[in-house]
Design an enzyme around this catalytic site. Structure first.
Site, PDB file in Angstrom:
ATOM      1  N   LEU A 322       0.854  -1.194   0.000  1.00 54.44           N
ATOM      2  CA  LEU A 322       0.000   0.000   0.000  1.00 54.44           C
ATOM      3  C   LEU A 322       0.884   1.236   0.000  1.00 54.44           C
ATOM      4  CD1 LEU A 322      -2.416  -1.261   2.765  1.00 54.44           C
ATOM      5  CD2 LEU A 322      -3.060  -0.933   0.374  1.00 54.44           C
ATOM      6  N   GLN A 396       7.867  -5.131  -3.111  1.00 51.92           N
ATOM      7  CA  GLN A 396       7.193  -5.124  -4.411  1.00 51.92           C
ATOM      8  C   GLN A 396       7.827  -4.060  -5.292  1.00 51.92           C
ATOM      9  OE1 GLN A 396       3.178  -3.447  -5.383  1.00 51.92           O
ATOM     10  NE2 GLN A 396       2.623  -5.594  -5.670  1.00 51.92           N
ATOM     11  N   CYS A 428      -1.062  -2.409 -11.229  1.00 51.44           N
ATOM     12  CA  CYS A 428      -1.299  -0.997 -10.937  1.00 51.44           C
ATOM     13  C   CYS A 428      -2.067  -0.343 -12.088  1.00 51.44           C
ATOM     14  CB  CYS A 428       0.015  -0.271 -10.711  1.00 51.44           C
ATOM     15  SG  CYS A 428      -0.195   1.494 -10.391  1.00 51.44           S
ATOM     16  N   ASN A 567      -7.371 -11.306  -3.779  1.00 49.69           N
ATOM     17  CA  ASN A 567      -7.342  -9.934  -3.277  1.00 49.69           C
ATOM     18  C   ASN A 567      -8.582  -9.189  -3.766  1.00 49.69           C
ATOM     19  OD1 ASN A 567      -5.681  -6.967  -4.330  1.00 49.69           O
ATOM     20  ND2 ASN A 567      -6.351  -7.363  -2.245  1.00 49.69           N
ATOM     21  N   ASP A 569     -11.816  -6.578  -1.606  1.00 47.59           N
ATOM     22  CA  ASP A 569     -13.032  -6.385  -0.799  1.00 47.59           C
ATOM     23  C   ASP A 569     -13.104  -7.226   0.469  1.00 47.59           C
ATOM     24  OD1 ASP A 569     -13.732  -4.670  -2.804  1.00 47.59           O
ATOM     25  OD2 ASP A 569     -15.262  -5.958  -3.697  1.00 47.59           O
TER      26      ASP A 569
END
Length: 724
Positions: A322, A396, A428, A567, A569
């Protein structure tokens, strides 16, 4: 909100006062634990309510907490929410805004080129004085030409703001480590300084250290820097990278081989297409050609090193990479709350290779992240898995060319010994990254993506390589199934020359396309299809071995198994265990759910909802503030940096709706509430989307903001600037 908070407010008095005070309209509610009737295996836990009475997109707030028109105070949250990967790429999206013009207009309500002002002393203290006793400073190399202050008492009296009174006036850094790394610049310096009288009668100010605290804070793992920070490289090493003095022989050799092999394949495939067009039949001579075709191609200059074995399972929830929000203090907080694996913010490969200070700062990990996970798999689940050698922290990276990713991987794994995995971002969605050919743009070039991952695997020493992908770039054209098959088995180009699988250790799939945004839910049915495919491919791995020759184990995924993470929700333990039980993923990577309620990892571990009281939630904010000061310093600059990232965190946590206020469970991450009030004033304050209330919360722990401090949230309606 009209309640004011003096800067000396502490958690113990301020939070309790807010919870206990308030008008008669606020119900007092102690911390509760709402536990579902959970079967022995929590994976099969079912929601309490089937949602038939729920209105789609609206949180089902209980009637007694709804605020009708004209009632105050209330909370009504806006819907300027970014999806998981937009949160991950926030820092890179801000770069796009710097170009101005059309790009700035396209962002509409978004603050893309954000500025945060400055937090610094009126006049800085010279480094020769900053950690020294008053009367015996180090020699200043600039002498009389130095522009910083050398008179310590004058600096403390005239140029440094008064000490903070939060945390009972005790410096959190000194309290944790027995010394303060900010020295005289610390905003809590009064708690670790004293005045002593010398033999000649002169009085001298000195900094105090605590040996007992220092011994207790000794790192548990070798190689840590001050404050228990790992993977911190020296200035000399960064300079070597900037000046291209550090060589990357493995990357250079492998990139050359990739280029030469690609050219040969292009010529070879062109010839095959010509033969097919002229209906050339495969006779005996052609079959012989198939068998010796691989002899026409050069072997790679070297094979990958044997990789450390990984493990992902239902008991190992993962914190997603993040950007901005996924900083070291936040990751440390999540590990403390139960996250088993973490990732750095997305780092750009080229700045890594060029030695940029800001990009290398993303590699830093806290001591808690370089220790083995607290849960280990059952004996024999993973062949040759060594729990004592495992750790929690991975990095990452993003790249648009193979040589960039290879060089970045080679230098990172050489200079940062505490890395669990190197992950390639292929998801991304941000325009700046996509147009550059990185991120989700790689999904449109699977052969190039495979080359990058193969090369990374070849140069990463013992560190495994993984990839994070999306369903595809367009809504109605998912491509992840084909891509996953390529990454697990190897693409036709590399299979043809006998190179076998790509060696990827794990794949994470975000259940959205690049085109899709947060307004629609992640597609877990598609994730389930991909999970089933990977299971089949893993089960058939021995049968799918190269028929001409046995593929070397070093070309395979570690342990000959590719792990698969879902990945999108995940907002509760129910979402988590449902994803594992029904969709078949090995584990779940959590992004927005962790930002909105970091204790989601506690819920997963406990297998139940945790109805955190307002004071419990505020204690998490306090802990982040402490960890921020530990990471960025307790001087004026460090306090300002901590405040900025605390406000970034509050821009997500305010969207959490306490489950004690909900009519139906489970909570849904996409739901937005009508105007409502909390069970007390503090709970209402924590739910406010007003930036002034976020500032107010930050001042509980960091005191009044510096006069030059400025905060620009992602949405322009929430900007804040100190008015002098």
């Amino acid at each position: 909100m009209t309640q004011s908070f003096p800067n000396e407010t502490t958690l113990n008095d301020g939070a309790k006062r807010l919870e206990n005070e308030g008008s008669g309209n606020f119900e007092e509610s102690p911390a509760k634990r709402i536990k579902l009737d959970k079967p022995e295996n929590p994976i099969h836990a079912q929601p309490e309510n089937n949602g038939a009475q729920r209105k789609k997109g609206t949180a089902p707030i209980r009637e007694e907490y709804l605020v009708r028109s004209g009632q105050e105070p209330s909370v009504k949250q806006t819907s300027d929410v970014r999806d998981d990967d937009e949160a991950e790429a926030a820092r890179h999206q801000e770069r796009a805004g710097e170009k101005g013009g059309k790009q700035r207009k396209k962002q509409k309500g978004q603050n893309t080129a954000r500025k945060f002002g400055k937090s610094q002393d009126e006049k800085g203290l010279c480094q020769s004085v900053s950690h020294s006793p008053e009367l015996s400073p180090r020699t200043c190399q600039f002498g009389d030409n130095c522009r910083f202050e050398h008179n310590l008492r004058k600096y403390l009296k005239e140029y440094k703001r008064e000490d903070l009174k939060t945390f009972n006036g005790m410096c959190p850094v000194w309290d944790a480590y027995g010394l303060c790394f900010s020295g005289w610049k610390c905003r809590f310096v009064g708690s670790h300084m004293t005045e002593r009288e010398l033999e000649d009668g002169r009085k001298e100010l000195v900094l105090v250290e605590d040996e007992e605290r220092k011994n207790a804070a000794m790192p548990l793992v070798e190689g840590g820097a001050e404050g228990g920070v790992f993977n911190s490289i020296s200035t000399e090493q960064k300079v070597d990278l900037m000046k291209k003095r550090r060589k990357t022989p493995k990357s250079d050799a492998y990139t050359t081989w990739l280029d030469e092999t690609s050219k040969q394949l292009e010529i070879h495939n062109h010839g095959r297409r010509f033969a097919d067009e002229n209906n050339v039949e495969a006779n005996g001579e052609a079959r012989d050609e198939v068998e010796d075709r691989r002899a026409q191609f050069k072997e790679p200059p070297f094979l990958p090193s044997e990789k450390r074995r990984l493990y992902f399972g239902s008991e190992t929830p993962v914190l997603a990479p993040l950007t901005t929000q996924g900083n070291l203090p936040f990751r440390r907080l999540c590990v403390e709350l139960g996250a088993q694996f973490t990732y750095s913010e997305m780092a750009m490969s080229l700045p890594i290779v060029q030695g940029h200070k800001g990009e290398w700062a993303l590699m830093k990990a806290h001591q808690s992240e370089v220790l083995p996970p607290t849960i280990k798999p059952n004996q024999g689940v993973v062949k040759d898995y060594d729990h004592s050698r495992d750790l929690k922290f991975g990095v990452q990276i993003s790249a648009n060319k193979p040589w960039q990713a290879l060089k970045a991987t080679e230098v990172m794994t050489a200079l940062c010994p505490h890395l669990r995995v190197v992950d390639l971002n292929c998801g991304c969605p941000i325009d700046l990254v996509y147009r550059d050919g990185a991120g989700s743009a790689l999904l449109e070039h699977p052969s190039k993506l495979e080359k990058i991952l193969r090369g990374m695997n070849a140069v990463s020493n013992e560190v495994p390589v993984s990839a994070k992908i999306r369903m595809g770039t367009k809504d109605n054209s998912p491509t992840a199934l084909k891509l996953i098959e390529r990454l697990v088995l190897g693409g036709p180009e590399f299979t043809e020359i006998g190179q076998g699988p790509a060696g990827v250790a794990a794949i994470t799939l975000h259940g959205r396309s690049r085109q899709q945004r947060y307004t629609r839910e992640a597609d877990w049915s598609y994730i389930s299809e991909c999970a089933a495919l990977i299971r089949r491919l893993n089960e058939r791995s021995d049968d799918l071995t190269d028929t001409i020759r046995e593929a070397d184990d070093r070309l395979q995924a570690p342990g000959r198994r590719v792990y698969f993470l879902g990945n999108g929700d995940c907002y509760s333990h129910e979402d988590y265990y449902r994803a594992i039980g029904e969709s078949g993923v090995d584990t779940v990577m959590i992004a927005r759910g962790a930002l909105m309620k970091p204790w989601i990892f506690e819920e997963i571990q406990a297998g139940q909802y945790l109805d955190k009281s307002a004071s419990e939630r505020l204690s998490i904010v306090e802990k982040f503030a402490k960890y921020g000061l530990n990471a960025w310093g307790s001087d004026e600059h460090g306090v300002g940096t901590t405040r900025r990232f605390l406000l970034e965190l509050l821009s997500f946590t305010h969207r959490y709706i306490p489950i004690g206020l909900l009519e139906h469970l489970p909570p849904r991450i996409q739901d937005r509430p009508p105007a409502y009030k909390g069970r007390n004033e503090l709970e209402t304050l924590l739910a406010s989307d007003n930036y002034k209330d976020w500032i107010k919360i930050s001042e509980m722990f960091l005191g009044p903001a510096h006069k030059d401090f400025k905060f620009e949230p992602k949405h322009k309606s929430n900007s804040y600037e100190i008015e002098g």
